[in-house]
Design a protein around this motif. Structure first.
Motif, PDB file in Angstrom:
ATOM      1  N   MET A 171      28.706  22.587  -9.230  1.00  0.00           N
ATOM      2  CA  MET A 171      27.706  23.493  -8.663  1.00  0.00           C
ATOM      3  C   MET A 171      28.317  24.411  -7.615  1.00  0.00           C
ATOM      4  O   MET A 171      27.856  25.548  -7.436  1.00  0.00           O
ATOM      5  CB  MET A 171      26.554  22.684  -8.072  1.00  0.00           C
ATOM      6  CG  MET A 171      25.727  21.948  -9.127  1.00  0.00           C
ATOM      7  SD  MET A 171      24.237  21.178  -8.481  1.00  0.00           S
ATOM      8  CE  MET A 171      23.274  22.621  -8.044  1.00  0.00           C
ATOM      9  N   ARG A 172      29.351  23.958  -6.940  1.00  0.00           N
ATOM     10  CA  ARG A 172      30.037  24.830  -5.990  1.00  0.00           C
ATOM     11  C   ARG A 172      30.807  25.947  -6.688  1.00  0.00           C
ATOM     12  O   ARG A 172      31.100  26.982  -6.079  1.00  0.00           O
ATOM     13  CB  ARG A 172      30.989  24.015  -5.123  1.00  0.00           C
ATOM     14  CG  ARG A 172      30.306  23.154  -4.077  1.00  0.00           C
ATOM     15  CD  ARG A 172      31.318  22.439  -3.206  1.00  0.00           C
ATOM     16  NE  ARG A 172      30.684  21.632  -2.201  1.00  0.00           N
ATOM     17  CZ  ARG A 172      30.251  22.087  -1.019  1.00  0.00           C
ATOM     18  NH1 ARG A 172      30.413  23.383  -0.723  1.00  0.00           N
ATOM     19  NH2 ARG A 172      29.679  21.286  -0.155  1.00  0.00           N
ATOM     20  N   LEU A 173      31.137  25.736  -7.955  1.00  0.00           N
ATOM     21  CA  LEU A 173      31.870  26.763  -8.701  1.00  0.00           C
ATOM     22  C   LEU A 173      30.971  27.895  -9.185  1.00  0.00           C
ATOM     23  O   LEU A 173      31.475  28.951  -9.585  1.00  0.00           O
ATOM     24  CB  LEU A 173      32.568  26.128  -9.912  1.00  0.00           C
ATOM     25  CG  LEU A 173      33.706  25.146  -9.604  1.00  0.00           C
ATOM     26  CD1 LEU A 173      34.242  24.540 -10.895  1.00  0.00           C
ATOM     27  CD2 LEU A 173      34.826  25.842  -8.842  1.00  0.00           C
ATOM     28  N   GLN A 174      29.668  27.700  -9.161  1.00  0.00           N
ATOM     29  CA  GLN A 174      28.760  28.750  -9.624  1.00  0.00           C
ATOM     30  C   GLN A 174      28.701  29.879  -8.590  1.00  0.00           C
ATOM     31  O   GLN A 174      28.569  29.627  -7.401  1.00  0.00           O
ATOM     32  CB  GLN A 174      27.360  28.185  -9.865  1.00  0.00           C
ATOM     33  CG  GLN A 174      27.333  26.994 -10.801  1.00  0.00           C
ATOM     34  CD  GLN A 174      28.033  27.265 -12.113  1.00  0.00           C
ATOM     35  OE1 GLN A 174      27.851  28.324 -12.721  1.00  0.00           O
ATOM     36  NE2 GLN A 174      28.831  26.297 -12.563  1.00  0.00           N
ATOM     37  N   PRO A 175      28.798  31.123  -9.041  1.00  0.00           N
ATOM     38  CA  PRO A 175      28.799  32.251  -8.087  1.00  0.00           C
ATOM     39  C   PRO A 175      27.486  32.353  -7.324  1.00  0.00           C
ATOM     40  O   PRO A 175      26.410  32.093  -7.883  1.00  0.00           O
ATOM     41  CB  PRO A 175      29.020  33.470  -8.989  1.00  0.00           C
ATOM     42  CG  PRO A 175      28.608  33.026 -10.348  1.00  0.00           C
ATOM     43  CD  PRO A 175      28.911  31.565 -10.430  1.00  0.00           C
ATOM     44  N   TYR A 176      27.593  32.731  -6.071  1.00  0.00           N
ATOM     45  CA  TYR A 176      26.389  32.856  -5.236  1.00  0.00           C
ATOM     46  C   TYR A 176      25.480  33.967  -5.730  1.00  0.00           C
ATOM     47  O   TYR A 176      24.287  33.994  -5.412  1.00  0.00           O
ATOM     48  CB  TYR A 176      26.782  33.101  -3.781  1.00  0.00           C
ATOM     49  CG  TYR A 176      25.658  32.848  -2.811  1.00  0.00           C
ATOM     50  CD1 TYR A 176      25.302  31.546  -2.482  1.00  0.00           C
ATOM     51  CD2 TYR A 176      24.945  33.903  -2.243  1.00  0.00           C
ATOM     52  CE1 TYR A 176      24.268  31.301  -1.606  1.00  0.00           C
ATOM     53  CE2 TYR A 176      23.903  33.658  -1.363  1.00  0.00           C
ATOM     54  CZ  TYR A 176      23.569  32.358  -1.052  1.00  0.00           C
ATOM     55  OH  TYR A 176      22.533  32.112  -0.183  1.00  0.00           O
ATOM     56  N   GLY A 190      14.367  25.875  -4.871  1.00  0.00           N
ATOM     57  CA  GLY A 190      14.338  24.768  -5.824  1.00  0.00           C
ATOM     58  C   GLY A 190      14.237  25.241  -7.263  1.00  0.00           C
ATOM     59  O   GLY A 190      14.910  24.710  -8.159  1.00  0.00           O
ATOM     60  N   LEU A 191      13.426  26.263  -7.513  1.00  0.00           N
ATOM     61  CA  LEU A 191      13.298  26.793  -8.871  1.00  0.00           C
ATOM     62  C   LEU A 191      14.591  27.445  -9.332  1.00  0.00           C
ATOM     63  O   LEU A 191      14.968  27.335 -10.506  1.00  0.00           O
ATOM     64  CB  LEU A 191      12.144  27.802  -8.925  1.00  0.00           C
ATOM     65  CG  LEU A 191      11.842  28.399 -10.303  1.00  0.00           C
ATOM     66  CD1 LEU A 191      11.478  27.300 -11.293  1.00  0.00           C
ATOM     67  CD2 LEU A 191      10.720  29.428 -10.194  1.00  0.00           C
ATOM     68  N   VAL A 192      15.277  28.121  -8.421  1.00  0.00           N
ATOM     69  CA  VAL A 192      16.562  28.737  -8.765  1.00  0.00           C
ATOM     70  C   VAL A 192      17.572  27.667  -9.166  1.00  0.00           C
ATOM     71  O   VAL A 192      18.306  27.808 -10.154  1.00  0.00           O
ATOM     72  CB  VAL A 192      17.087  29.574  -7.583  1.00  0.00           C
ATOM     73  CG1 VAL A 192      18.535  29.992  -7.806  1.00  0.00           C
ATOM     74  CG2 VAL A 192      16.218  30.799  -7.370  1.00  0.00           C
ATOM     75  N   ILE A 193      17.598  26.570  -8.419  1.00  0.00           N
ATOM     76  CA  ILE A 193      18.544  25.495  -8.733  1.00  0.00           C
ATOM     77  C   ILE A 193      18.218  24.873 -10.086  1.00  0.00           C
ATOM     78  O   ILE A 193      19.108  24.682 -10.924  1.00  0.00           O
ATOM     79  CB  ILE A 193      18.521  24.428  -7.622  1.00  0.00           C
ATOM     80  CG1 ILE A 193      19.078  25.011  -6.318  1.00  0.00           C
ATOM     81  CG2 ILE A 193      19.321  23.198  -8.037  1.00  0.00           C
ATOM     82  CD1 ILE A 193      18.938  24.089  -5.129  1.00  0.00           C
ATOM     83  N   ARG A 194      16.946  24.576 -10.330  1.00  0.00           N
ATOM     84  CA  ARG A 194      16.572  23.909 -11.572  1.00  0.00           C
ATOM     85  C   ARG A 194      16.717  24.826 -12.791  1.00  0.00           C
ATOM     86  O   ARG A 194      17.165  24.384 -13.853  1.00  0.00           O
ATOM     87  CB  ARG A 194      15.124  23.409 -11.487  1.00  0.00           C
ATOM     88  CG  ARG A 194      14.901  22.324 -10.457  1.00  0.00           C
ATOM     89  CD  ARG A 194      13.534  21.679 -10.637  1.00  0.00           C
ATOM     90  NE  ARG A 194      12.468  22.663 -10.587  1.00  0.00           N
ATOM     91  CZ  ARG A 194      11.845  23.051  -9.477  1.00  0.00           C
ATOM     92  NH1 ARG A 194      12.218  22.541  -8.309  1.00  0.00           N
ATOM     93  NH2 ARG A 194      10.866  23.929  -9.519  1.00  0.00           N
TER      94      ARG A 194
END
Length: 291
Positions: A171-176, A190-194
């Protein structure tokens, strides 16, 4: 001036020669160490494949644990291992993915996240026998009985830190920019993460799950303290249940040739399972990296 200029040149040549010697020595030592490791691995694999195939037949997958000098197989142990690993993986992935998500998305930079990450690293390297003793005191001794549920919990405690670390790393590798794009559309965090981050991390999460499964599929010590074993096919989680690693341990220590042949067959099954799982994990990791 000619003499003065020759000294640095001679010094540079000696230094270059010395570095080449050191380099050759280092390459020779690493080559010897690699050859020793490969030869040992080849000998182990040769013994495992030869003796494992000698004990392999259709009865291994269709019959349960036999009495000495009687035909039988490892059906009860294979089914028991699959059940306990499945239950343990459900527990480990549920907690591990949520914990890794919190570490990557919410706890970054906090003191609590540092403590959790440190404890998770300790659990990754903790001896499995200690986990077995802990679960024995927690679930076996108070209820005065061994059970498959206790074995599944012990396996979950071993797989959980691997899943947590893999989830946090992927998850840290995903671009901001993915997070910013989702929030720009009005979605909460929370919706963005899911809906976005987890979907983008699917291959990495699957890799973490496979590595967690490979971590627990061959564990023997925690199951000796929690499930004990069962010579019959059982599907009840509140009763002792056979497992492939514990059955291999029991058969390998016996004096019966047929049990020892079954132990080699079971060892080959576990080795192929772990090897296949690691290859799939590597393939998924390579695929996600190329993307």
């Amino acid at each position: 001036m000619t003499v003065t200029a020759s000294k640095p040149a001679n010094f540079d040549r000696r230094l270059h020669r010395r570095r080449k010697i050191y380099n050759y020595v280092f390459l020779a030592l690493t080559g010897i160490a690699t050859a020793i490791a490969l030869i040992a691995l080849a000998l182990i694999m040769e013994t495992l494949v030869v003796k494992g195939l000698a004990g392999m037949n259709i009865q291994v997958f269709t019959l349960s644990q036999p009495p000495p000098d009687m035909p039988g197989g490892l059906l009860n142990a294979i089914v028991g291992s699959l059940i306990m690993c499945a239950v343990g993986m459900v527990i480990a992935l549920f907690i591990g993915i949520l914990a890794g998500t919190w570490l990557a998305e919410y706890g970054d930079g906090t003191r609590l996240a540092t403590v959790v990450r440190f404890l998770n690293d300790i659990l990754i390297s903790a001896p499995s026998i200690l986990i077995g003793l802990f679960v024995y005191e927690l679930l076996v001794r108070p209820f005065q009985g061994f059970s498959a549920a206790a074995g599944a919990v012990a396996l979950a405690l071993l797989a959980m830190p691997v899943a947590t670390r893999a989830t946090e790393d992927i998850m840290r590798l995903q671009p901001y920019a993915l997070r910013e794009a989702g929030m720009a559309l009005g979605a909460n965090r929370g919706l963005v993460i899911r809906s976005i981050i987890w979907r983008a991390s699917t291959s990495g999460l699957m890799t973490g799950a496979l590595l967690s499964f490979a971590r627990i599929s061959g564990e023997t010590a925690p199951l000796l303290f929690t499930t004990l074993g069962n010579p019959f096919l059982s599907f009840r989680l509140n009763q002792p249940m056979a497992a492939l690693p514990t059955t291999i341990f029991q058969f390998a220590m016996s004096a019966y040739d047929d049990w020892q042949r079954l132990a080699w067959a079971g060892a080959l099954i576990i080795a192929v399972t772990v090897l296949t799982t690691n290859i799939l994990g590597r393939a998924l990791t390579r695929g996600s990296t190329q993307k």
